[in-house]
Design a protein around this motif. Sequence first.
Motif, short mmCIF file in Angstrom:
data_model
loop_
_atom_site.label_atom_id
_atom_site.label_comp_id
_atom_site.label_asym_id
_atom_site.label_seq_id
_atom_site.Cartn_x
_atom_site.Cartn_y
_atom_site.Cartn_z
N LEU A 287 50.35 -56.53 -8.30
CA LEU A 287 50.04 -56.50 -9.73
C LEU A 287 48.54 -56.37 -9.96
N ILE A 288 47.77 -57.09 -9.18
CA ILE A 288 46.30 -57.01 -9.32
C ILE A 288 45.77 -55.68 -8.79
N HIS A 289 46.32 -55.22 -7.67
CA HIS A 289 45.86 -53.94 -7.12
C HIS A 289 46.11 -52.79 -8.11
N GLY A 290 47.17 -52.92 -8.92
CA GLY A 290 47.44 -51.89 -9.93
C GLY A 290 46.31 -51.76 -10.92
N PHE A 291 45.71 -52.89 -11.31
CA PHE A 291 44.57 -52.84 -12.22
C PHE A 291 43.39 -52.13 -11.54
N GLY A 292 43.26 -52.32 -10.22
CA GLY A 292 42.21 -51.61 -9.50
C GLY A 292 42.46 -50.12 -9.49
#
Length: 374
Positions: A287-292
């Motif tokens: 989920l966090i990598h998607g924001f990256g």
Amino acid sequence: MKPLLLALILILFVQPAWAHKSSDSYLSLRLHDHLIEGQWDIALRDLDDAIGLDRDDDGAITWGETNARHAAIAAYALSRLTLTAGGTTCATAVTDHLIDHHTDGAYAVLRFTAVCSSTRAPLAVDYRLLFDLDAQHKGLLRLAHAHNTRTAIFSRDVPAQTFPLDTPSAWPEIRQYLREGIWHIWTGFDHLLFLLTLLLPAVLVRVNDRWQAVETFSSAARESAAIVTAFTAAHSLTLSLAALDIVHLPSRLVESTIAASVILAGVANLYPEIAQRRWPVAFAFGLIHGFGFAGVLSDFGLPQDALLLSLVSFNAGVEIGQLAIVALFLPLAYGIRQSSSYQPLIVRAGSVIIILIAFVWLIERALALKLLPA
């Protein structure tokens, strides 16, 4: 053993700088009859590297320092951009200087006009900004004409492109964003390392609190598929939410959390009892990598029609790049899983090194420091 070990060493020590957000500028062109209205957002940190903005060398670039260099900024930028229509170079002139803030810092905003002999002819754009200083720099173009908006990406390998105006085709955009998605996962060192760290034990199974080699390739493939599917589902979700500007998180928080996710993935390899199943870990931090992944697309501020095409193409490219990594990694790991050195050298020692590097990233990103060489 050697190919996999060499690959890990190469990733760990040769490309540390690629873990940081790449250098991008944002070029917007709106075509009228014989006039092009342009806006170019260029990071102050990049301009400081190119022409020097921080005159007192205190590490901070003030409005006064930027204001004093307006002429130099305009001369530097416009000397690296050539617009040609109908075989004639368009004459450019600066109309305004502003400052704007993107998710990764402050940008100089250069507004300009370009007068062309005709904007009915195909428009040729030659973009050379920063390529002599940063081979990874990208120029993101948004080109609006009549009711059509298209996008393009300039790189040192593709510095010049021509855009037919009468018969726009979506295929060049699809191809570019597919390639960017593949390239982003291959060179996005932190995303790549997180995925590989989770995959390292995929060829092992816990029996009576001890690692044992899996008996069949299908077992390792199922575990890898679960990890990759969870990671894909999670980052696709947040990539879409961020790119559509529904959810927005600060760049520093996202980048710091991505570094932390690599640390936790490495710790889970050393203490497997804290994460018996890896796909939930892949989903949670995916989920966090998607924001990256969404950083470039959301910063570009594309209209909804162009954004959807770019988003789908970019995400498909990420998946292709991800599957290619698994296709290379899994047979190698499976082939050496029973080696006496796989667990202590590849899994445990490799995880310790990964944790140390990711910890340095976390310090750099959380405190805005520069510890690793570029």
